[in-house]
Design a protein around this motif. Sequence first.
Motif, PDB file in Angstrom:
ATOM      1  N   UNK A 184       7.739  24.438 -20.000  1.00  0.00           N
ATOM      2  CA  UNK A 184       6.682  24.189 -18.950  1.00  0.00           C
ATOM      3  C   UNK A 184       7.413  22.855 -18.332  1.00  0.00           C
ATOM      4  N   UNK A 185       7.913  21.751 -19.337  1.00  0.00           N
ATOM      5  CA  UNK A 185       8.786  20.591 -18.743  1.00  0.00           C
ATOM      6  C   UNK A 185      10.229  20.416 -18.358  1.00  0.00           C
ATOM      7  N   UNK A 186      10.513  21.393 -18.520  1.00  0.00           N
ATOM      8  CA  UNK A 186      11.598  21.657 -17.419  1.00  0.00           C
ATOM      9  C   UNK A 186      12.837  22.024 -18.294  1.00  0.00           C
ATOM     10  N   UNK A 187      12.587  22.106 -19.567  1.00  0.00           N
ATOM     11  CA  UNK A 187      13.825  22.141 -20.187  1.00  0.00           C
ATOM     12  C   UNK A 187      13.961  23.987 -20.481  1.00  0.00           C
ATOM     13  N   UNK A 188      15.201  24.097 -20.828  1.00  0.00           N
ATOM     14  CA  UNK A 188      16.206  25.024 -20.876  1.00  0.00           C
ATOM     15  C   UNK A 188      17.072  25.658 -22.747  1.00  0.00           C
ATOM     16  N   UNK A 189      16.397  26.457 -22.757  1.00  0.00           N
ATOM     17  CA  UNK A 189      17.303  27.627 -24.378  1.00  0.00           C
ATOM     18  C   UNK A 189      18.190  26.659 -24.251  1.00  0.00           C
ATOM     19  N   UNK A 190      19.035  26.316 -24.724  1.00  0.00           N
ATOM     20  CA  UNK A 190      20.439  26.479 -25.611  1.00  0.00           C
ATOM     21  C   UNK A 190      21.009  26.796 -25.963  1.00  0.00           C
ATOM     22  N   UNK A 191      20.693  26.877 -27.358  1.00  0.00           N
ATOM     23  CA  UNK A 191      21.414  27.500 -28.401  1.00  0.00           C
ATOM     24  C   UNK A 191      20.684  27.600 -29.347  1.00  0.00           C
ATOM     25  N   UNK A 192      20.181  28.293 -30.378  1.00  0.00           N
ATOM     26  CA  UNK A 192      19.701  28.818 -31.765  1.00  0.00           C
ATOM     27  C   UNK A 192      20.831  28.371 -33.215  1.00  0.00           C
ATOM     28  N   UNK A 193      19.797  27.971 -33.896  1.00  0.00           N
ATOM     29  CA  UNK A 193      20.511  27.879 -35.189  1.00  0.00           C
ATOM     30  C   UNK A 193      20.044  29.014 -36.378  1.00  0.00           C
ATOM     31  N   UNK A 194      20.570  30.185 -36.172  1.00  0.00           N
ATOM     32  CA  UNK A 194      20.247  31.333 -37.250  1.00  0.00           C
ATOM     33  C   UNK A 194      19.872  30.645 -38.469  1.00  0.00           C
ATOM     34  N   UNK A 195      18.531  30.793 -39.290  1.00  0.00           N
ATOM     35  CA  UNK A 195      17.507  30.819 -40.615  1.00  0.00           C
ATOM     36  C   UNK A 195      17.758  28.721 -40.482  1.00  0.00           C
ATOM     37  N   UNK A 196      17.987  28.400 -39.868  1.00  0.00           N
ATOM     38  CA  UNK A 196      17.853  26.851 -39.799  1.00  0.00           C
ATOM     39  C   UNK A 196      16.504  26.200 -41.140  1.00  0.00           C
ATOM     40  N   UNK A 197      15.502  27.251 -41.106  1.00  0.00           N
ATOM     41  CA  UNK A 197      14.078  26.960 -41.824  1.00  0.00           C
ATOM     42  C   UNK A 197      14.255  27.816 -42.922  1.00  0.00           C
ATOM     43  N   UNK A 198      14.026  28.996 -42.948  1.00  0.00           N
ATOM     44  CA  UNK A 198      15.441  29.568 -44.273  1.00  0.00           C
ATOM     45  C   UNK A 198      15.406  29.261 -45.293  1.00  0.00           C
ATOM     46  N   UNK A 199      16.508  28.350 -44.611  1.00  0.00           N
ATOM     47  CA  UNK A 199      17.770  27.635 -45.419  1.00  0.00           C
ATOM     48  C   UNK A 199      17.587  26.063 -45.664  1.00  0.00           C
ATOM     49  N   UNK A 200      16.834  25.399 -44.922  1.00  0.00           N
ATOM     50  CA  UNK A 200      16.312  24.391 -45.142  1.00  0.00           C
ATOM     51  C   UNK A 200      15.104  23.879 -45.376  1.00  0.00           C
ATOM     52  N   UNK A 201      14.774  24.748 -46.290  1.00  0.00           N
ATOM     53  CA  UNK A 201      13.331  24.122 -46.199  1.00  0.00           C
ATOM     54  C   UNK A 201      13.076  25.411 -47.508  1.00  0.00           C
ATOM     55  N   UNK A 202      11.704  24.368 -48.749  1.00  0.00           N
ATOM     56  CA  UNK A 202      12.040  25.262 -49.825  1.00  0.00           C
ATOM     57  C   UNK A 202      10.960  25.788 -50.029  1.00  0.00           C
ATOM     58  N   UNK A 203       9.934  26.111 -48.633  1.00  0.00           N
ATOM     59  CA  UNK A 203       9.359  26.869 -48.664  1.00  0.00           C
ATOM     60  C   UNK A 203       8.767  27.371 -47.308  1.00  0.00           C
ATOM     61  N   UNK A 227       7.941  28.287 -43.779  1.00  0.00           N
ATOM     62  CA  UNK A 227       7.230  27.178 -42.799  1.00  0.00           C
ATOM     63  C   UNK A 227       6.367  28.318 -41.664  1.00  0.00           C
ATOM     64  N   UNK A 228       5.185  28.034 -41.441  1.00  0.00           N
ATOM     65  CA  UNK A 228       4.541  29.022 -39.789  1.00  0.00           C
ATOM     66  C   UNK A 228       3.881  28.236 -38.956  1.00  0.00           C
ATOM     67  N   UNK A 229       3.913  28.309 -38.350  1.00  0.00           N
ATOM     68  CA  UNK A 229       3.233  28.039 -36.925  1.00  0.00           C
ATOM     69  C   UNK A 229       2.866  29.004 -35.714  1.00  0.00           C
ATOM     70  N   UNK A 230       0.721  28.480 -35.974  1.00  0.00           N
ATOM     71  CA  UNK A 230       0.240  29.873 -34.939  1.00  0.00           C
ATOM     72  C   UNK A 230       0.914  31.342 -35.888  1.00  0.00           C
ATOM     73  N   UNK A 231       0.415  31.229 -37.623  1.00  0.00           N
ATOM     74  CA  UNK A 231       0.687  31.961 -38.289  1.00  0.00           C
ATOM     75  C   UNK A 231       2.024  33.317 -38.097  1.00  0.00           C
ATOM     76  N   UNK A 232       3.165  32.181 -37.414  1.00  0.00           N
ATOM     77  CA  UNK A 232       4.280  32.745 -37.173  1.00  0.00           C
ATOM     78  C   UNK A 232       5.009  32.114 -38.261  1.00  0.00           C
TER      79      UNK A 232
END
Length: 84
Positions: free
Chosen positions: A46-65, A67-72
């Motif tokens: 909505x602020x005018x950004x467009x998807x650029x790229x994805x870093x797969x498994x970023x949150x699962x590889x870099x956090x020891x627990x 991470x949930x947002x909005x139940x996901x």
Amino acid sequence: ATVPEYQGKGYAKAMIDFIITKYREEYSTLQVGTGDSPMTIPFYEKCGFVRSHIVPNFFTDNYDHPIYEGGIQLVDMVYLRRSF
């Protein structure tokens, strides 16, 4: 991130507008990274950004627990760009 009780009041949009105004002479692109969440991606789009790229498994590889947002559980980091 915006404290939940202040979400939807325009503060995050105002911050993005401020950053663009302040740095538009030095840079031509603003990039953000966020979890693939229906709470954040639509806001940036909505602020005018467009998807650029994805870093797969970023949150699962870099956090020891999980991470949930909005139940996901966040797994991939999604980068979005806005040129100005």
